[in-house]
Scaffold this active site. Structure first.
Site, PDB file in Angstrom:
ATOM      1  N   CYS A   1      -4.908   2.110   2.058  1.00  0.00           N
ATOM      2  CA  CYS A   1      -6.105   2.728   1.498  1.00  0.00           C
ATOM      3  C   CYS A   1      -5.901   4.227   1.542  1.00  0.00           C
ATOM      4  O   CYS A   1      -4.997   4.728   2.212  1.00  0.00           O
ATOM      5  CB  CYS A   1      -7.355   2.355   2.302  1.00  0.00           C
ATOM      6  SG  CYS A   1      -7.754   0.591   2.275  1.00  0.00           S
TER       7      CYS A   1
ATOM      8  N   SER B   1       9.197   2.808  -7.200  1.00  0.00           N
ATOM      9  CA  SER B   1       9.472   3.266  -5.838  1.00  0.00           C
ATOM     10  C   SER B   1      10.949   3.269  -5.499  1.00  0.00           C
ATOM     11  O   SER B   1      11.369   3.922  -4.547  1.00  0.00           O
ATOM     12  CB  SER B   1       8.696   2.418  -4.832  1.00  0.00           C
ATOM     13  OG  SER B   1       8.963   1.040  -5.036  1.00  0.00           O
TER      14      SER B   1
ATOM     15  N   ASP C   1      16.250  -1.338  -4.801  1.00  0.00           N
ATOM     16  CA  ASP C   1      14.808  -1.516  -4.610  1.00  0.00           C
ATOM     17  C   ASP C   1      14.441  -1.025  -3.218  1.00  0.00           C
ATOM     18  O   ASP C   1      15.296  -0.913  -2.334  1.00  0.00           O
ATOM     19  CB  ASP C   1      14.416  -2.982  -4.785  1.00  0.00           C
ATOM     20  CG  ASP C   1      12.949  -3.150  -5.170  1.00  0.00           C
ATOM     21  OD1 ASP C   1      12.224  -2.137  -5.223  1.00  0.00           O
ATOM     22  OD2 ASP C   1      12.531  -4.295  -5.419  1.00  0.00           O
ATOM     23  N   ASP C   2      13.143  -0.741  -3.000  1.00  0.00           N
ATOM     24  CA  ASP C   2      12.721  -0.161  -1.722  1.00  0.00           C
ATOM     25  C   ASP C   2      12.678  -1.174  -0.596  1.00  0.00           C
ATOM     26  O   ASP C   2      12.900  -0.834   0.562  1.00  0.00           O
ATOM     27  CB  ASP C   2      11.347   0.505  -1.870  1.00  0.00           C
ATOM     28  CG  ASP C   2      10.281  -0.472  -2.342  1.00  0.00           C
ATOM     29  OD1 ASP C   2       9.736  -1.195  -1.505  1.00  0.00           O
ATOM     30  OD2 ASP C   2      10.017  -0.510  -3.549  1.00  0.00           O
TER      31      ASP C   2
ATOM     32  N   TYR D   1       7.896   3.611   1.175  1.00  0.00           N
ATOM     33  CA  TYR D   1       7.165   2.983   0.073  1.00  0.00           C
ATOM     34  C   TYR D   1       5.800   3.569  -0.220  1.00  0.00           C
ATOM     35  O   TYR D   1       5.474   3.833  -1.370  1.00  0.00           O
ATOM     36  CB  TYR D   1       7.015   1.481   0.376  1.00  0.00           C
ATOM     37  CG  TYR D   1       6.243   0.712  -0.662  1.00  0.00           C
ATOM     38  CD1 TYR D   1       6.854   0.274  -1.831  1.00  0.00           C
ATOM     39  CD2 TYR D   1       4.890   0.420  -0.485  1.00  0.00           C
ATOM     40  CE1 TYR D   1       6.142  -0.437  -2.796  1.00  0.00           C
ATOM     41  CE2 TYR D   1       4.182  -0.288  -1.439  1.00  0.00           C
ATOM     42  CZ  TYR D   1       4.809  -0.714  -2.594  1.00  0.00           C
ATOM     43  OH  TYR D   1       4.115  -1.404  -3.541  1.00  0.00           O
TER      44      TYR D   1
ATOM     45  N   GLY E   1      -6.197   2.018   7.335  1.00  0.00           N
ATOM     46  CA  GLY E   1      -5.480   1.420   8.457  1.00  0.00           C
ATOM     47  C   GLY E   1      -6.049   0.057   8.791  1.00  0.00           C
ATOM     48  O   GLY E   1      -6.658  -0.606   7.952  1.00  0.00           O
TER      49      GLY E   1
END
Length: 496
Positions: free
Chosen positions: A29, A311, A373-374, A270, A131
């Site tokens: 968030c 990403s 890729d991440d 990420y 969180g």
């Protein structure tokens, strides 16, 4: 004082538009707040635009005009809800906080959309939280048994209840007492009738920064939210620190004993936007460094390096620079596919990856390619991407993952599957390679990750970062997990 909320006008559940495979690390968030600015709500809306990558399910803003708190909380993207003038004009006042949401506890329903608001004995209090509290369910059960009436299934509401039940005379003291009772990872912004308050968990797992615009202070999850409005970065909120912003200026309060900070390493891999600076480190530079380390560990004979957008791009650039291989956009991402796209049948769902990613045949055909890729979670999306590359004519497909294997679930705000659904927890390297269909597969080592972060090595006795998804080293208590177990915990979080 009272809060007028959009929840009275919206009673439908948020449309479930998540990746049906559950094969990506879910955004957390984002929070933003400003105090004492005449365009407070408009600035918060702009800040939330910059933080949209941290949550796309819903957005909300609460403002205070000196007499009344005003609230708008809506499902969907910030631009869909807060771009019209009438909405911003309704959010009157020179102080406001906002939130973009991806749910990790509580269902995706409007009553869980933040900021949450409550009337306390000392006045109104609005709270927005990034969180996850690892003892929220336990506290909630105790509160309900004692007669509390809850309005949401969000762990953020626990903070409001604890502050309301405090006997301390001042709201900041009540807020401080509440934080001392919770466990987990959090960056919080709160708004009272006189103050903007920010807090960061005792280990600094979740990020929170202080900025300044036109002489007024700002709190935000990332520096990119300051950049979009032309604000100046002041500093990071420290781990275990509460900052109180009022007409008198800014005050710092420590609510937890001093200890080494352990920020979440996934912010760099990420979550954070690449143009952000997190705890003094450029996210873009770290991701490129990761690519360099990945290439040093697992270079292979190939013709071209291709990122899995978006990403994976900085790490792929680093990989290409280290190996001297060309960097090409062999996969094109469609940025206009919404998360609420309806996929009515299984056959259509199986085509979903092509809605978001399509092969650039001119770059891929006849080539030995390195895909970067991440991360790799369940592996189902990787299967589709490898297949897509082969159908576009790739001669060989070598998959490189810019992080170590994810073998443990997260309980601090990242929505990861249960451990038995994590590919790296149930397969060895060769088993994973066969599953995704690549010619070779390699992950960045934990040592390489720490080198990319600028560390000589991981401090085993006191790690520099929160890296439990790779190591199983959870840095806080997991009270709810210990009581309920992972499957029961997930069920309770949705149904409580």
């Amino acid at each position: 004082m009272s809060a007028r909320s959009a929840s009275a006008r919206h009673s439908v559940d948020v449309v479930d538009g998540l990746d049906r495979d559950g094969d990506t690390l879910r955004e957390e968030c984002g929070v933003f707040g400003i105090f004492g600015h005449p365009d407070a709500s408009a600035i918060v809306a702009l800040g939330l635009h910059a933080l949209q990558h941290r949550g796309q399910e819903a957005a909300g803003i609460v403002s205070f005009d000196g007499h009344i708190f005003h609230s708008e909380r809506r499902p969907g993207l910030v631009g869909d809800s807060f771009s019209d003038r009438s909405t911003i004009e309704h959010l009157e006042g020179s102080a406001a906080i906002g939130h973009v949401r991806y749910s990790t506890t509580g269902g995706t329903i409007l009553r869980n959309v933040q900021p949450l608001f409550a009337e306390l004995a000392s006045g109104g209090l609005a709270v927005a939280h990034n969180g996850n509290l690892t003892n929220a369910l336990s506290i909630r059960r105790d509160l309900v048994r004692d007669g509390a009436i809850t309005q949401s299934t969000s762990d953020t509401e626990v903070i409001l209840h604890l502050a309301a039940r405090s006997r301390a005379p001042l709201i900041v003291e009540r807020f401080t007492e509440a934080l001392r009772q919770v466990q987990g990872a959090y960056a919080i912004v709160a708004l009272t009738n006189k103050k903007l308050i920010g807090a960061r968990d005792p280990l600094g797992i979740r990020p929170l920064v202080i900025g300044e615009l036109d002489g007024r202070y700002i709190l935000a999850s990332e520096t990119c939210a300051l950049d979009i409005i032309g604000a100046k970065f002041i500093r990071d909120v420290e781990n275990g620190e509460i900052v109180v912003i009022s007409e008198e200026g800014i005050e710092s309060i420590r609510f937890a004993p001093a200890q080494p900070m352990r920020p979440c390493i996934f912010e760099y891999i990420y979550f954070a936007r690449p143009d952000s600076v997190v705890n003094g480190k450029s996210v873009y530079s770290v991701r490129k460094n990761i690519g360099h380390e990945l290439a040093r560990e697992s270079a292979t004979a190939a013709d071209v390096v291709i990122p899995v957008p978006d990403s994976g791009v900085p790490a792929a650039l680093g990989f290409a620079q280290e190996t001297g291989l060309p960097f090409e956009m062999g996969i094109i991402r469609n940025h206009y596919v919404g998360r609420t796209f309806i996929q009515p049948t299984q056959s259509v769902r199986e085509l979903g990856v092509r809605m978001k990613h399509s092969a650039n045949r001119a770059v891929v055909e006849g080539k030995r390619i390195v895909l970067v890729d991440d991360s790799l979670v369940r592996g189902t999306t990787s299967v589709k991407i490898v297949r897509m590359m082969r159908e576009a004519g790739a001669k060989e497909v070598h998959f490189r993952i810019a992080s170590p294997p994810i073998t443990y679930p997260d309980f601090y705000g990242i929505d990861t599957p249960e451990r038995e659904k994590l590919l790296a927890a149930t397969h060895d390297l060769e088993g994973m390679r066969r599953y995704i269909g690549a010619d070779s597969l390699a992950f960045l080592s934990i040592e390489g990750l720490y080198k990319a972060m600028g560390e000589e090595s991981r401090n085993e006795s006191c790690p520099q970062y929160t890296d439990h998804c790779f190591t199983g080293d959870y840095p806080t208590g997991l009270t709810d997990l210990a009581i309920a177990g992972p499957k029961r915990l997930a069920m309770l979080a949705e149904a409580d």
